[in-house]
Design an enzyme around this catalytic site. Structure first.
Site, mmCIF file in Angstrom:
data_model
loop_
_atom_site.group_PDB
_atom_site.id
_atom_site.type_symbol
_atom_site.label_atom_id
_atom_site.label_comp_id
_atom_site.label_asym_id
_atom_site.label_seq_id
_atom_site.Cartn_x
_atom_site.Cartn_y
_atom_site.Cartn_z
ATOM 1 N N THR A 236 21.070 9.805 75.208
ATOM 2 C CA THR A 236 19.881 9.267 74.550
ATOM 3 C C THR A 236 19.585 7.874 75.079
ATOM 4 O O THR A 236 20.478 7.170 75.555
ATOM 5 C CB THR A 236 20.048 9.230 73.017
ATOM 6 O OG1 THR A 236 21.097 8.312 72.674
ATOM 7 C CG2 THR A 236 20.375 10.616 72.472
ATOM 8 N N THR B 231 16.397 6.052 79.930
ATOM 9 C CA THR B 231 15.376 5.802 80.952
ATOM 10 C C THR B 231 15.671 4.542 81.760
ATOM 11 O O THR B 231 14.966 4.252 82.731
ATOM 12 C CB THR B 231 13.977 5.687 80.323
ATOM 13 O OG1 THR B 231 13.975 4.615 79.371
ATOM 14 C CG2 THR B 231 13.573 6.989 79.629
ATOM 15 N N GLY C 272 18.945 1.067 82.261
ATOM 16 C CA GLY C 272 20.166 0.421 81.810
ATOM 17 C C GLY C 272 21.401 1.298 81.830
ATOM 18 O O GLY C 272 21.592 2.136 82.718
ATOM 19 N N TYR D 114 21.870 -6.273 63.956
ATOM 20 C CA TYR D 114 22.350 -5.496 65.095
ATOM 21 C C TYR D 114 23.865 -5.320 65.006
ATOM 22 O O TYR D 114 24.388 -4.216 65.190
ATOM 23 C CB TYR D 114 21.974 -6.219 66.385
ATOM 24 C CG TYR D 114 22.543 -5.599 67.649
ATOM 25 C CD1 TYR D 114 21.998 -4.434 68.173
ATOM 26 C CD2 TYR D 114 23.611 -6.199 68.317
ATOM 27 C CE1 TYR D 114 22.517 -3.868 69.339
ATOM 28 C CE2 TYR D 114 24.128 -5.647 69.481
ATOM 29 C CZ TYR D 114 23.577 -4.482 69.997
ATOM 30 O OH TYR D 114 24.090 -3.930 71.147
#
Length: 261
Positions: free
Chosen positions: A13, A16, A18, A151
């Protein structure tokens, strides 16, 4: 490179760019069939295109921060051998300014996405007697960052979720682990670093090094990690050779975490 992943299907997941895309490339090179994921058609298509005309690569557009997005992925790909829960979002935000909606939004993407997909795929892996699930957490799981505490909380929750799923899959041939990277080169970290260190006379490598020195002074690496460096750790945990490692939090943090264990 060895072909340890021939015949395996890997879903990554948030892949796209990194760490996610770097991991996808490594697994594909080792023989796996790859399912890339992102939220926009343009970014998914661009990521798939980086593989050229290679086979064993597909993409699915879905927002894993929603139940509908996770359901769409599972419906389109009912069986995978390797699940890498890499999707994640972050942004600097003072603790007392984080609204309920922000808490819920970041938790949905960073934590619930992995829980939903693990809940769907692990029982099927257990039936087949083999599987690998990896939650891409962060050193922030153990050292809550003052600039983005929400986070850090989600990354701690990921580690707890991975341990719970590992216990549920005990003895089945399915392993579940967390990887805890430190600050790593990516589009997201570049935006993040530029927001905290807005001196544009510095290259991103220089700004990243300054960020590590000031905001993560415990780092022994002294710089941003590369996506490939972290992907190598994930690749190993996804491999057959990692069968003895499960329920663990594996640090790929460059020594940011100031502990020996």
């Amino acid at each position: 490179m060895s072909k340890d992943f021939v015949g395996k299907i890997a879903l990554i997941t948030g892949s796209t760019a990194g760490i996610g895309l770097a991991t996808a490339r490594m697994l594909h090179a080792a023989g796996a069939s790859i399912i890339l994921n992102g939220r926009s058609e343009q970014r998914v298509a661009a990521a798939v295109a980086t593989f050229g005309d290679a086979d064993r690569v597909s993409g699915i557009i879905a927002d894993v921060g929603t139940a509908e997005g996770c359901d769409a992925i599972v419906t389109a790909n009912p069986d995978v051998d390797i699940l890498i829960n890499n999707a994640g979002v972050f942004a600097p935000r003072p603790l007392f300014e984080i609204s309920d909606d922000e808490w819920i939004s970041i938790f949905s993407v960073n934590v619930l996405s992995g829980i939903r997909l693990a809940r769907a795929y692990i029982p099927r892996m257990m039936t087949r007697g083999w599987g690998r699930v990896i939650f891409v957490s962060s050193e922030s799981a153990l050292q809550i960052p003052p600039e983005m505490p929400h986070y850090g909380l989600t990354k701690t929750a990921q580690v707890a979720a991975a341990r719970a799923f590992a216990q549920a899959a005990a003895g089945s041939g399915v392993t579940v682990n967390s990887v805890l990277p430190g600050p790593t080169e990516s589009e997201g970290i570049e935006r993040f670093v530029r927001e905290l260190i807005p001196d544009h006379t510095l290259t991103i490598a220089e700004a990243g090094k300054l960020f590590v020195e000031t905001a993560r002074p415990g780092s022994l690496l002294g710089r941003l990690a590369t996506a490939d460096e972290v992907a190598e750790v994930i690749r190993f945990l996804a491999s057959p050779q990692s069968s003895v490692i499960t329920g663990s939090s594996v640090r790929a943090d460059g020594g940011v975490i100031q502990a020996i264990m």
